[in-house]
Design a protein around this motif. Structure first.
Motif, PDB file in Angstrom:
ATOM      1  N   SER A  29      12.143  19.521   0.968  1.00 39.92           N
ATOM      2  CA  SER A  29      11.406  18.855   2.046  1.00 39.92           C
ATOM      3  C   SER A  29      11.530  17.338   2.027  1.00 39.92           C
ATOM      4  CB  SER A  29       9.927  19.262   2.028  1.00 39.92           C
ATOM      5  OG  SER A  29       9.344  19.022   0.763  1.00 39.92           O
ATOM      6  N   GLY A  30      12.484  16.777   1.289  1.00 36.58           N
ATOM      7  CA  GLY A  30      12.771  15.354   1.382  1.00 36.58           C
ATOM      8  C   GLY A  30      11.708  14.472   0.750  1.00 36.58           C
ATOM      9  N   PRO A  31      11.993  13.153   0.655  1.00 33.07           N
ATOM     10  CA  PRO A  31      11.066  12.239  -0.030  1.00 33.07           C
ATOM     11  C   PRO A  31       9.743  12.032   0.687  1.00 33.07           C
ATOM     12  CG  PRO A  31      12.852  11.020   1.018  1.00 33.07           C
ATOM     13  CD  PRO A  31      13.211  12.461   1.119  1.00 33.07           C
ATOM     14  N   TRP A  32       9.698  12.296   1.990  1.00 29.50           N
ATOM     15  CA  TRP A  32       8.457  12.114   2.756  1.00 29.50           C
ATOM     16  C   TRP A  32       7.736  13.430   3.004  1.00 29.50           C
ATOM     17  CZ3 TRP A  32       7.456   7.178   2.709  1.00 29.50           C
ATOM     18  CH2 TRP A  32       8.508   6.270   2.707  1.00 29.50           C
ATOM     19  N   GLY A  33       8.236  14.503   2.399  1.00 30.68           N
ATOM     20  CA  GLY A  33       7.528  15.775   2.499  1.00 30.68           C
ATOM     21  C   GLY A  33       7.922  16.643   3.674  1.00 30.68           C
ATOM     22  N   HIS A  34       8.973  16.289   4.418  1.00 29.50           N
ATOM     23  CA  HIS A  34       9.368  17.112   5.554  1.00 29.50           C
ATOM     24  C   HIS A  34      10.885  17.239   5.623  1.00 29.50           C
ATOM     25  CE1 HIS A  34      10.580  13.437   7.624  1.00 29.50           C
ATOM     26  NE2 HIS A  34       9.361  12.942   7.460  1.00 29.50           N
ATOM     27  N   THR A  35      11.336  18.224   6.387  1.00 29.43           N
ATOM     28  CA  THR A  35      12.767  18.424   6.593  1.00 29.43           C
ATOM     29  C   THR A  35      12.967  19.123   7.931  1.00 29.43           C
ATOM     30  OG1 THR A  35      14.809  19.237   5.577  1.00 29.43           O
ATOM     31  CG2 THR A  35      12.902  20.697   5.494  1.00 29.43           C
ATOM     32  N   SER A  36      14.165  18.989   8.487  1.00 31.21           N
ATOM     33  CA  SER A  36      14.506  19.638   9.751  1.00 31.21           C
ATOM     34  C   SER A  36      15.277  20.914   9.453  1.00 31.21           C
ATOM     35  CB  SER A  36      15.349  18.695  10.612  1.00 31.21           C
ATOM     36  OG  SER A  36      15.745  19.326  11.812  1.00 31.21           O
ATOM     37  N   SER A  62       4.583  17.248   0.450  1.00 33.00           N
ATOM     38  CA  SER A  62       3.951  16.571   1.585  1.00 33.00           C
ATOM     39  C   SER A  62       2.471  16.317   1.318  1.00 33.00           C
ATOM     40  CB  SER A  62       4.096  17.424   2.853  1.00 33.00           C
ATOM     41  OG  SER A  62       3.356  18.627   2.730  1.00 33.00           O
ATOM     42  N   LEU A  63       1.904  15.421   2.101  1.00 30.93           N
ATOM     43  CA  LEU A  63       0.459  15.174   2.057  1.00 30.93           C
ATOM     44  C   LEU A  63      -0.305  16.460   2.381  1.00 30.93           C
ATOM     45  CD1 LEU A  63      -1.847  12.941   1.936  1.00 30.93           C
ATOM     46  CD2 LEU A  63      -1.629  12.863   4.423  1.00 30.93           C
ATOM     47  N   TYR A  64       0.231  17.243   3.318  1.00 28.87           N
ATOM     48  CA  TYR A  64      -0.459  18.456   3.739  1.00 28.87           C
ATOM     49  C   TYR A  64      -0.465  19.528   2.655  1.00 28.87           C
ATOM     50  CZ  TYR A  64       0.351  16.101   8.146  1.00 28.87           C
ATOM     51  OH  TYR A  64       0.397  15.169   9.145  1.00 28.87           O
ATOM     52  N   GLN A  65       0.587  19.546   1.818  1.00 29.78           N
ATOM     53  CA  GLN A  65       0.603  20.507   0.713  1.00 29.78           C
ATOM     54  C   GLN A  65      -0.581  20.283  -0.219  1.00 29.78           C
ATOM     55  OE1 GLN A  65       3.097  23.137  -0.008  1.00 29.78           O
ATOM     56  NE2 GLN A  65       1.203  23.665  -1.097  1.00 29.78           N
ATOM     57  N   PHE A 103      -0.797  12.127  11.489  1.00 27.85           N
ATOM     58  CA  PHE A 103       0.009  11.044  10.920  1.00 27.85           C
ATOM     59  C   PHE A 103       0.423  11.446   9.518  1.00 27.85           C
ATOM     60  CE2 PHE A 103      -0.040   6.582   8.972  1.00 27.85           C
ATOM     61  CZ  PHE A 103       1.296   6.365   9.267  1.00 27.85           C
ATOM     62  N   PHE A 104       1.644  12.006   9.394  1.00 23.81           N
ATOM     63  CA  PHE A 104       2.026  12.593   8.117  1.00 23.81           C
ATOM     64  C   PHE A 104       2.494  11.576   7.100  1.00 23.81           C
ATOM     65  CE2 PHE A 104       5.023  13.636  11.535  1.00 23.81           C
ATOM     66  CZ  PHE A 104       6.164  12.927  11.165  1.00 23.81           C
ATOM     67  N   TYR A 105       2.561  10.279   7.446  1.00 23.47           N
ATOM     68  CA  TYR A 105       2.834   9.225   6.457  1.00 23.47           C
ATOM     69  C   TYR A 105       1.543   8.533   6.021  1.00 23.47           C
ATOM     70  CZ  TYR A 105       7.562   9.770   8.337  1.00 23.47           C
ATOM     71  OH  TYR A 105       8.768  10.292   8.746  1.00 23.47           O
ATOM     72  N   GLY A 106       0.399   9.077   6.404  1.00 21.12           N
ATOM     73  CA  GLY A 106      -0.867   8.402   6.164  1.00 21.12           C
ATOM     74  C   GLY A 106      -1.490   8.746   4.825  1.00 21.12           C
ATOM     75  N   GLY A 107      -2.683   8.200   4.600  1.00 20.08           N
ATOM     76  CA  GLY A 107      -3.386   8.372   3.345  1.00 20.08           C
ATOM     77  C   GLY A 107      -4.607   9.258   3.484  1.00 20.08           C
ATOM     78  N   PHE A 129       0.861  -1.186   0.000  1.00 21.58           N
ATOM     79  CA  PHE A 129       0.000   0.000   0.000  1.00 21.58           C
ATOM     80  C   PHE A 129       0.897   1.235   0.000  1.00 21.58           C
ATOM     81  CE2 PHE A 129      -2.671   3.268   1.915  1.00 21.58           C
ATOM     82  CZ  PHE A 129      -3.855   3.099   1.216  1.00 21.58           C
ATOM     83  N   THR A 130       0.848   2.017  -1.078  1.00 15.40           N
ATOM     84  CA  THR A 130       1.795   3.109  -1.289  1.00 15.40           C
ATOM     85  C   THR A 130       1.114   4.472  -1.199  1.00 15.40           C
ATOM     86  OG1 THR A 130       3.107   1.692  -2.734  1.00 15.40           O
ATOM     87  CG2 THR A 130       3.486   4.049  -2.910  1.00 15.40           C
ATOM     88  N   ILE A 131       1.796   5.413  -0.524  1.00 14.91           N
ATOM     89  CA  ILE A 131       1.331   6.796  -0.440  1.00 14.91           C
ATOM     90  C   ILE A 131       2.278   7.740  -1.181  1.00 14.91           C
ATOM     91  CG2 ILE A 131       0.727   8.707   1.102  1.00 14.91           C
ATOM     92  CD1 ILE A 131      -1.145   6.359   1.379  1.00 14.91           C
ATOM     93  N   PHE A 132       3.580   7.547  -0.987  1.00 13.46           N
ATOM     94  CA  PHE A 132       4.568   8.459  -1.560  1.00 13.46           C
ATOM     95  C   PHE A 132       5.293   7.788  -2.718  1.00 13.46           C
ATOM     96  CE2 PHE A 132       3.880   9.929   2.720  1.00 13.46           C
ATOM     97  CZ  PHE A 132       3.881  11.303   2.603  1.00 13.46           C
ATOM     98  N   ARG A 133       5.242   8.445  -3.882  1.00 15.34           N
ATOM     99  CA  ARG A 133       5.999   8.013  -5.065  1.00 15.34           C
ATOM    100  C   ARG A 133       6.797   9.194  -5.588  1.00 15.34           C
ATOM    101  NH1 ARG A 133       1.108   5.038  -6.842  1.00 15.34           N
ATOM    102  NH2 ARG A 133       1.506   2.811  -6.603  1.00 15.34           N
TER     103      ARG A 133
END
Length: 312
Positions: free
Chosen positions: A226-233, A207-210, A285-289, A133-137
């Motif tokens: 913002s990196g592959p998962w949509g976030h960065t520090s 990111s999902l939020y974008q 949950f920022f890795y969610g769908g 089950f994929t969210i980020f491509r």
């Protein structure tokens, strides 16, 4: 004339013979029909599914499917929050290290994983068929990918009607949230889930939020990498680059945040915090769908208009 229409004496059957033959044939037909009825109306048992990731687990629950197992149930309740996990679901261990012995003993019909468990695919296939089950491509939009993955999962499980109804409810929720946020399309928003010492975890364009902000016509204050998962520090001082922004803080540790705001000299210098432009949404949950996007959108629509009215 065929002998099947003759009585035992060889003559034409009487009216009584014909009635008897009709009743006998009717009884035989009724008997065979009754034998077939249970096979025609019996519905197949729902598949026994093991959900080994939170994104697939929350999506299954949103579709009305209760998995046999989910990893880290207590942490899911704190960090993912919705949908709530029924008490009948068993704990399967860590997301990174599921209990394969328990999994094998439960004999699921299907195992669903997030991409983080791809390395375990050969062992998992020894237990049951596996779906990813994929969210980020790379290059994809997380919300669009999540929707496609949700529809593909529903087809795999034969619950297309349930999926269609769920996605229709999601679209209605998004439309209602967009209407509530129509007057808040001014100041850009920093989306942050963690603040530790002098750094913040901020969410950017992939990111999902974008995707949610874009649907609402809202502006993300962070436009950098913002990196592959949509976030960065990033360092907190970097956030001062957009002084008219509002900070959207996605955490349930409100007491910790309040203490940090008082203790951190860097935070106290940020213009949007000096002006009180802060909205706290609770854990996301920022890795969610789709369910994760829905929770974020609903809470944002509930709290942002209220805070902008109260705080100015």
């Amino acid at each position: 004339m065929s002998r099947s229409f003759l009585n035992t004496s060889g003559s034409m059957p009487s009216r009584r013979d014909l009635i008897g033959m009709g009743l006998a044939a009717g009884g035989a037909l009724a008997g065979s029909w009754m034998l077939r009825v249970p096979q025609a109306i019996a519905s197949p048992a729902p598949p026994r599914i093991a959900a080994l990731g939170w994104a697939c687990a929350q999506t299954l629950l949103a579709l009305g499917v209760v998995p046999l197992v989910i990893p880290e149930i207590e942490r899911y309740g704190r960090l993912v929050v919705e949908p709530e996990i029924p008490s009948a679901v068993k704990e399967i261990g860590l997301r990174t290290e599921p209990n394969l012995e328990l999994l094998q003993s439960l004999a699921p019909d299907l195992i669903i994983i997030d991409p983080s468990l791809m390395a375990a695919m050969p062992r998992l296939r020894g237990v049951a068929p596996v779906e990813v089950f994929t969210i980020f491509r790379p290059g994809g939009r997380p919300l669009d990918t999540a929707r496609g993955s949700t529809e593909a999962l529903a087809r795999r499980l034969g619950i297309e009607a349930q999926c269609e109804a769920y996605l229709a409810r999601f679209d209605a929720t998004m439309a209602a949230a967009a209407e509530r946020l129509r007057r808040d399309r001014g100041a850009p928003l920093y989306l942050v889930s963690e603040i530790a010492r002098n750094r913040a975890l901020v969410f950017g364009p992939n990111s999902l939020y974008q995707d949610v902000l874009d649907r609402f016509g809202l502006q993300n204050a962070w436009t950098g990498h913002s990196g592959p998962w949509g976030h960065t520090s990033v360092g907190l001082e970097v956030l001062a680059a957009v002084p008219d922004a509002r900070l959207i803080l996605m955490t349930s540790r409100v007491a910790d945040v309040q203490a940090l705001l008082k203790a951190s000299p860097v935070l106290r210098t940020l213009p949007f915090l000096r002006a009180g432009r802060l909205t706290v949404l609770g854990n996301q949950f920022f890795y969610g769908g789709i369910p994760a996007a829905e929770r974020f959108a609903r809470l944002l629509a509930e709290r942002l208009p209220r805070d902008t009215h109260e705080q100015g």
